[in-house]
Design a protein around this motif. Structure first.
Motif, PDB file in Angstrom:
ATOM      1  N   UNK A  50      33.945 122.198  52.576  1.00  0.00           N
ATOM      2  CA  UNK A  50      34.641 120.928  52.805  1.00  0.00           C
ATOM      3  C   UNK A  50      35.657 120.664  51.695  1.00  0.00           C
ATOM      4  N   UNK A  51      36.707 119.971  52.014  1.00  0.00           N
ATOM      5  CA  UNK A  51      37.677 119.618  50.973  1.00  0.00           C
ATOM      6  C   UNK A  51      37.238 118.309  50.328  1.00  0.00           C
ATOM      7  N   UNK A  52      37.800 118.032  49.169  1.00  0.00           N
ATOM      8  CA  UNK A  52      37.487 116.776  48.475  1.00  0.00           C
ATOM      9  C   UNK A  52      37.817 115.597  49.381  1.00  0.00           C
ATOM     10  N   UNK A  53      38.988 115.655  50.010  1.00  0.00           N
ATOM     11  CA  UNK A  53      39.426 114.534  50.837  1.00  0.00           C
ATOM     12  C   UNK A  53      38.576 114.387  52.107  1.00  0.00           C
ATOM     13  N   UNK A 101      43.796 121.039  50.394  1.00  0.00           N
ATOM     14  CA  UNK A 101      42.724 121.177  49.411  1.00  0.00           C
ATOM     15  C   UNK A 101      43.266 120.724  48.067  1.00  0.00           C
ATOM     16  N   UNK A 107      35.400 115.072  52.188  1.00  0.00           N
ATOM     17  CA  UNK A 107      34.191 114.431  51.684  1.00  0.00           C
ATOM     18  C   UNK A 107      34.378 112.935  51.528  1.00  0.00           C
ATOM     19  N   UNK A 108      35.601 112.550  51.183  1.00  0.00           N
ATOM     20  CA  UNK A 108      35.905 111.130  50.985  1.00  0.00           C
ATOM     21  C   UNK A 108      36.174 110.424  52.310  1.00  0.00           C
ATOM     22  N   UNK A 109      36.100 111.185  53.384  1.00  0.00           N
ATOM     23  CA  UNK A 109      36.423 110.690  54.730  1.00  0.00           C
ATOM     24  C   UNK A 109      37.859 110.190  54.809  1.00  0.00           C
ATOM     25  N   UNK A 110      38.718 110.751  53.953  1.00  0.00           N
ATOM     26  CA  UNK A 110      40.141 110.411  54.016  1.00  0.00           C
ATOM     27  C   UNK A 110      40.870 111.458  54.845  1.00  0.00           C
ATOM     28  N   UNK A 111      40.166 112.503  55.190  1.00  0.00           N
ATOM     29  CA  UNK A 111      40.713 113.611  55.945  1.00  0.00           C
ATOM     30  C   UNK A 111      39.552 114.141  56.791  1.00  0.00           C
ATOM     31  N   UNK A 112      39.861 114.888  57.833  1.00  0.00           N
ATOM     32  CA  UNK A 112      38.791 115.385  58.693  1.00  0.00           C
ATOM     33  C   UNK A 112      38.842 116.890  58.783  1.00  0.00           C
ATOM     34  N   UNK A 113      37.721 117.519  58.466  1.00  0.00           N
ATOM     35  CA  UNK A 113      37.618 118.971  58.652  1.00  0.00           C
ATOM     36  C   UNK A 113      37.556 119.196  60.161  1.00  0.00           C
ATOM     37  N   UNK A 114      38.392 120.082  60.697  1.00  0.00           N
ATOM     38  CA  UNK A 114      38.395 120.254  62.154  1.00  0.00           C
ATOM     39  C   UNK A 114      37.007 120.642  62.671  1.00  0.00           C
ATOM     40  N   UNK A 122      28.533 105.429  48.407  1.00  0.00           N
ATOM     41  CA  UNK A 122      29.520 106.463  48.062  1.00  0.00           C
ATOM     42  C   UNK A 122      29.921 106.497  46.589  1.00  0.00           C
TER      43      UNK A 122
END
Lengths: 610, 198
Positions: B101-104, A363, B106-113, A569
Motif C-alpha cells: 500500500x502507498x502512504x496516501x 508513492x 493508508x491515509x485514505x487520501x488515495x485508493x489502491x485499485x 488514526x
C-alpha cells in the motif's frame, strides 16, 4: 582483446582514475556520484576519504596536486555549489598534479532538490574545461584523459556525468594501472599560490588577481586547440536538412531514436567544453537549422549561437531554450517527438505504447519500517503542534517527515539551511517557537556553522540532531561522527553533544529516539529554555544495524485489539508506519512487514496496540 | 538477439539482484548487456525500476524507450501498472500478486485499485501475461526477501530465451554462501509455480 568488466558508470570513472594513477581521492556522498569513491577505495595505494563537505574535499585534492600528485574530487551538483568558492580560486592558480573534479548532475531531479546543470558554474563561470560523457566507457576514458590534460594545461578538468551515465551498467574495458614515478614534493611559487590583492613587482605593479585572470583567459586558447583534436567530438553523416548536435547523454538518446526510426541523421557528437569551434562551424555550414540535444540547460545551444554569430553564419539553432522542453530529462521519447515535429512523416514510426485504463496512486517517500526517526518525528510533531512551533528541516532521510502524513517540517532547502532559516524566523518578530531538525552528516557538512552562529547570538530555538552515525540516505557512508572511515579503519568520532556544549549551547541532551516519552520530555524542557538547546537523538540506522549486528531496540511483537481501536488514526496521521494498515475504520498491523520496534504501542492513546 | 526487460518493484524487494543475475547470464551467453536502475531516493518502500537491455549490436540509451519493453516483470502490482505503458506491441508481463500500500492509500487520501479493477484493466489491455503469487511462495520457503529469486525462477521457466540450468548456476555463483541454498530453493519453486502455464 582488452579485458572487460561489467561496471556501473560511477565504478568506471573510479577505475579510470585508478588507472590514471590517482593518489588522493576525496568527496562527499551524493546521488548520482557516490560509487566513484567507493570503487577507488578498494585500491590500497589510493588515499580515499569521505570528507566533511565538498569544499573541504576539493581543497584537500588541491593540496595533493600542489605536490605533483594526481588527485580527484567527487560530488553531486549541489556539492559543486558548496565547492564553488574554492573552484573560483583554483581556476586562477591552476594545478600541478593532475586534478579532476567529477560533478554528477541529476536532470529531472530524481534524487535531488533541483535539476541544476553544473556545466554552468564549472565552465561558464569558472572557465574550466568540462567533459560530458554519454556512456560508462566514455566516462572512464574521459577521466583518464582529464588527468593527463590537467597536468599538461595546469588546469583542473571537470567531468560532468548525468545520472543515467553514473548509474548505467555495461561492459567496460580494463587497462593497466599506471605507477607514478614522481616523488611528491612541495615547492613554493607564491606568485601563484598566494591569492591576494597584492601588486606584482615583476609585472609593473599590476594587481595579482588581474594577472591570474589573464593567465586563465590565455589558457582558453590552449584548450581550444586540445578540444579541436579531441576524440570525444566527432561528426556522423546522415540524411536530412537539419543537423543534430548531441552533448553527453544526448548522443545516447539520439542514436536510440535513429535505431527506432531506422534512419541515419547528420550528427555532431560533442563531449567537450570548450567546443571544437572548427568542427561546429563546418557542421553548421551544411544546414539551415541545428537542434541541440543536451541535459539539462541550453548551455551548448547558447555557445553555438554565440560562435555562429561571431563567425557571421546564419543558421537557426534550437534546443532546450524552448524547442525542446526546458525542464526535465531529455529521454528518447523527447528526441522522437522533436524529430516528428521536424519531419512529420516520422510520426508513424514512433513506437506505440500500451495503455491501461486505471488510475495509479503515486508513492511518496517515508521512513523505513523500524527507523528511529519515525518515533522522533512523531514526538516532535506532538510538541510542535502543542506549542504552535515552526520546524525548519534539512537534507537526509528524516526529510520524509515533511511529506504526508506527518507534514512536520515547513522548509527544506539545501545542506545545513535548517538552523539559519530557523534563526531568521526567530528574528522576524514572529512569536512562534522555532525548531530545526538536521541529520548528523548534514550537521557536520554545513549545519554546524549555522548552529555556532545561533549559539553566539543567543537565538531561542531547539535544534534536533538526528544522529544515526552514518550518511544513510546515500548508502551508509561514514562522516566525522563515525568511528571508522571508508576502508573500515578506526578514526576519531566527533561527539556532537560535547561539541555543542563546548560551543556554549544552553543544553545538550542525548536521547534515544526509540524512547518516545524520553524524547517528549527532552523536547518540552528544551522548548522552555532560552538560547540554543540541542537534542541529539542517537541510535544506529536500523537498516545498517541489521547488517552489522548492532542493536537498535529490543524486539517486541505487537498486536492490535480491534475492539479497542476507535479508528482515530493517530497511528496513521501522526506516525505513519507502513506496517500499520487502515481499512474499514480500523487499523491493523501487517505482521509480515512489521519489524517489532514496538513504537506504535506508545503512539496509540487508547491502548489498542500492545 | 534484441531483448528489453523491465523490472518494477518497491525498495527492499531485491530488484537489483534479480537484474544482475539476468545481466550476468546474458553476458555469459555472449550478448551485449546494458542496464540502469532508477531508485530515486533510496529508501525502502519507494519505487525501484531496473532496465535491462540485451543485444548483439551496439546499444545506446540505458533506459528502455517507451513502447520497447519486451518483458515487464512486476514485483509489486502498482509498480508494474505504473510502467505498463512502456510495453511493446508484442510485450508480455509477469506479475507478482502482491500489494504494497502507498502512504496516501493508508491515509485514505488515495485508493489502491481493487483486484477487479486491476484484472479488468489488464484484460482490456490485450497484453499477454502471467500473474503468480511469488511473495506468498517466498514466505513459505524462508521469507519475502526471496520474492526476486522466485520471480526469476518463474521467468526462466516461462520464457524460451533462458537455459534454466545456466541461470541457476549464475544464481548459485552470485548468492552469498549463507543464503545460497535458500535462493536455489526459491528459484526452483518459482519454476514449479508456473510449470504448465506457458
Amino acid at each position: 582483446m582488452a579485458k572487460k568488466e561489467y561496471l556501473m558508470g560511477n565504478e568506471a570513472m573510479g577505475r579510470g582514475a585508478v588507472e590514471a594513477g590517482v593518489k588522493v581521492a576525496a568527496g562527499y556522498p551524493g546521488t548520482p556520484a557516490s560509487e566513484v569513491l567507493e570503487y577507488a577505495s578498494k585500491y590500497p595505494d589510493v588515499h580515499v576519504e569521505w570528507c566533511i563537505n565538498e569544499k573541504v574535499a576539493l581543497e584537500i585534492t588541491m593540496g595533493a596536486s600542489l605536490c605533483y600528485t594526481r588527485a580527484m574530487a567527487v560530488m553531486k551538483h549541489n556539492g559543486t555549489n558548496v565547492a564553488l568558492d574554492f573552484l573560483m580560486h583554483l581556476n586562477y592558480t591552476g594545478v600541478r598534479g593532475g586534478l579532476v573534479l567529477i560533478s554528477g548532475d541529476d536532470p529531472g531531479g530524481i534524487s535531488s532538490q533541483n535539476e541544476e546543470d553544473s556545466r554552468i558554474i564549472t565552465h561558464l563561470d569558472a572557465h574550466l574545461p568540462v567533459f560530458d560523457p554519454w556512456c560508462p566507457q566514455e566516462a572512464k576514458d574521459m577521466v583518464k584523459a582529464a588527468f593527463k590534460l590537467s597536468e599538461k594545461t595546469e588546469l583542473c578538468f571537470v567531468v560532468r556525468p548525468v545520472m543515467r551515465v553514473c548509474h548505467a551498467r555495461s561492459p567496460v574495458k580494463l587497462e593497466e594501472i599506471a605507477t607514478s614515478s614522481k616523488e611528491p614534493f612541495f615547492e613554493d611559487d607564491r606568485s601563484r599560490f598566494i591569492m591576494s590583492a597584492v601588486r606584482e613587482p615583476k609585472a609593473g605593479g599590476v594587481l595579482r588577481p588581474v594577472l591570474r585572470h589573464k593567465w586563465l583567459n590565455e589558457k582558453q586558447m590552449e584548450l581550444l586547440q586540445i578540444m579541436a583534436d579531441s576524440p570525444f567530438n566527432h561528426e556522423e553523416e546522415g540524411e536530412g536538412s537539419i543537423g543534430l548536435v548531441t552533448c553527453g547523454i544526448g548522443y545516447a538518446y539520439v542514436k536510440e531514436a535513429e535505431e527506432i526510426l531506422g534512419k541515419k541523421f547528420p550528427i555532431l557528437k560533442l563531449g567537450t567544453l570548450p567546443l571544437p569551434r572548427d568542427k561546429v562551424v563546418k557542421f553548421a555550414g551544411k544546414f539551415d537549422k541545428l537542434v541541440v540535444y543536451e541535459d539539462s540547460e541550453a548551455v551548448v545551444e547558447g555557445l553555438i549561437k554565440e560562435l555562429l554569430y561571431d563567425e557571421g553564419i546564419k543558421v537557426a539553432v534550437v534546443g532546450r531554450s524552448g524547442f525542446l522542453p526546458k525542464e526535465g530529462e531529455l529521454l528518447t521519447t523527447v528526441v522522437l517527438k522533436s524529430l516528428a515535429t521536424l519531419y512529420p512523416e516520422l510520426e508513424k514510426l514512433i513506437p506505440e505504447t500500451a495503455s491501461l485504463d486505471i488510475k495509479i496512486p503515486i508513492r511518496t517517500r517515508t521512513q523505513c519500517i523500524g527507523c528511529a526517526y519515525r518515533s522522533l518525528l512523531h514526538a516532535l510533531k506532538l510538541v510542535a503542534r502543542k506549542t504552535h512551533g515552526v520546524v525548519a528541516g534539512d537534507i537526509g532521510c528524516y526529510d520524509a517527515g515533511s511529506f504526508l502524513p506527518l507534514e512536520l517540517q515547513s522548509t527544506i532547502y539545501c545542506m545545513g539551511s535548517s538552523i539559519p532559516i530557523a534563526t531568521g524566523i526567530a528574528y522576524s518578530g514572529s512569536k512562534q517557537p522555532v525548531f530545526a531538525i538536521i541529520g548528523d552528516s548534514t550537521f557536520f557538512h554545513n549545519g554546524v556553522l549555522g548552529l555556532l552562529n545561533a549559539i553566539h547570538n543567543a537565538v531561542d530555538m531547539v535544534v534536533i540532531v538526528c544522529d544515526n552515525r552514518t550518511t544513510a540516505m546515500t548508502g551508509f557512508q561514514p562522516h566525522p561522527g563515525s568511528d571508522t572511515d571508508i576502508g573500515g579503519k578506526p578514526v576519531i568520532a566527533i561527539d556532537i553533544a560535547k561539541l555543542v556544549t563546548a560551543a556554549g549551547a544552553t543544553s545538550a541532551r542525548v536521547v534515544n529516539p526509540y524512547d518516545i516519552p524520553e524524547v517528549m520530555k527532552a523536547l518540552n524542557k528544551a522548548a522552555k529554555e532560552k538560547g540554543v538547546s540541542v537534542i541529539v537523538a542517537s541510535s544506529p540506522c536500523y537498516l545498517l544495524a541489521r547488517r552489522t549486528g548492532d542493536i537498535c531496540f529490543t524486539p517486541r511483537k505487537v498486536s492490535l485489539d480491534p475492539d479497542r481501536c476507535n479508528g482515530c488514526k493517530i497511528c496513521i496521521d501522526y506516525f505513519g508506519c507502513p506496517a500499520i494498515r487502515f481499512a474499514d475504520e480500523k487499523a491493523t498491523i501487517d505482521q509480515a512487514t512489521c519489524v517489532e520496534c514496538g513504537m506504535c504501542v506508545y503512539v496509540c492513546k487508547r491502548g489498542a496496540i500492545t | 538477439m534484441n531483448l528489453n526487460i523491465l523490472i518494477a518493484g518497491v525498495g527492499g524487494q531485491g530488484n537489483l539482484f534479480a537484474s544482475s543475475i539476468l545481466a550476468e547470464y546474458f553476458t555469459n551467453q555472449g550478448h551485449q548487456v546494458l542496464a540502469v536502475e532508477t531508485i530515486g531516493a533510496a529508501q525502502r518502500g519507494g519505487s525501484v525500476v531496473s532496465h535491462l537491455r540485451v543485444s548483439d549490436s551496439e546499444m545506446y540509451s540505458p533506459l528502455i524507450p517507451a513502447g520497447k519493453v519486451d518483458i515487464l516483470m512486476g514485483f509489486e502490482i502498482l509498480e508494474m501498472l505504473r510502467n505498463f505503458q512502456l510495453l511493446s506491441v508484442d510485450g508480455s508481463y509477469l506479475l507478482n500478486d502482491y500489494k504494497e500500500p502507498t502512504v496516501l492509500c493508508n491515509l485514505e487520501m488515495d485508493t489502491y485499485p481493487s483486484d477487479e479493477m486491476i484484472t479488468a484493466a489488464l484484460q482490456k489491455s490485450g497484453k499477454k501475461g502471467y500473474i503468480i503469487k511469488a511473495t506468498e511462495c517466498a514466505r513459505q520457503i524462508g521469507g519475502s526477501l526471496l520474492t526476486n529469486v522466485v520471480m526469476v525462477g518463474a521467468l526462466c521457466q516461462l520464457s524460451p530465451l533462458f537455459h534454466r540450468q545456466e541461470v541457476r548456476q549464475v544464481l548459485a555463483g552470485k548468492s552469498p554462501p549463507k543464503v545460497r541454498d535458500l535462493n536455489l530453493k526459491a528459484f526452483d519453486a518459482g519454476g514449479s509455480l508456473v510449470s504448465g502455464m506457458s
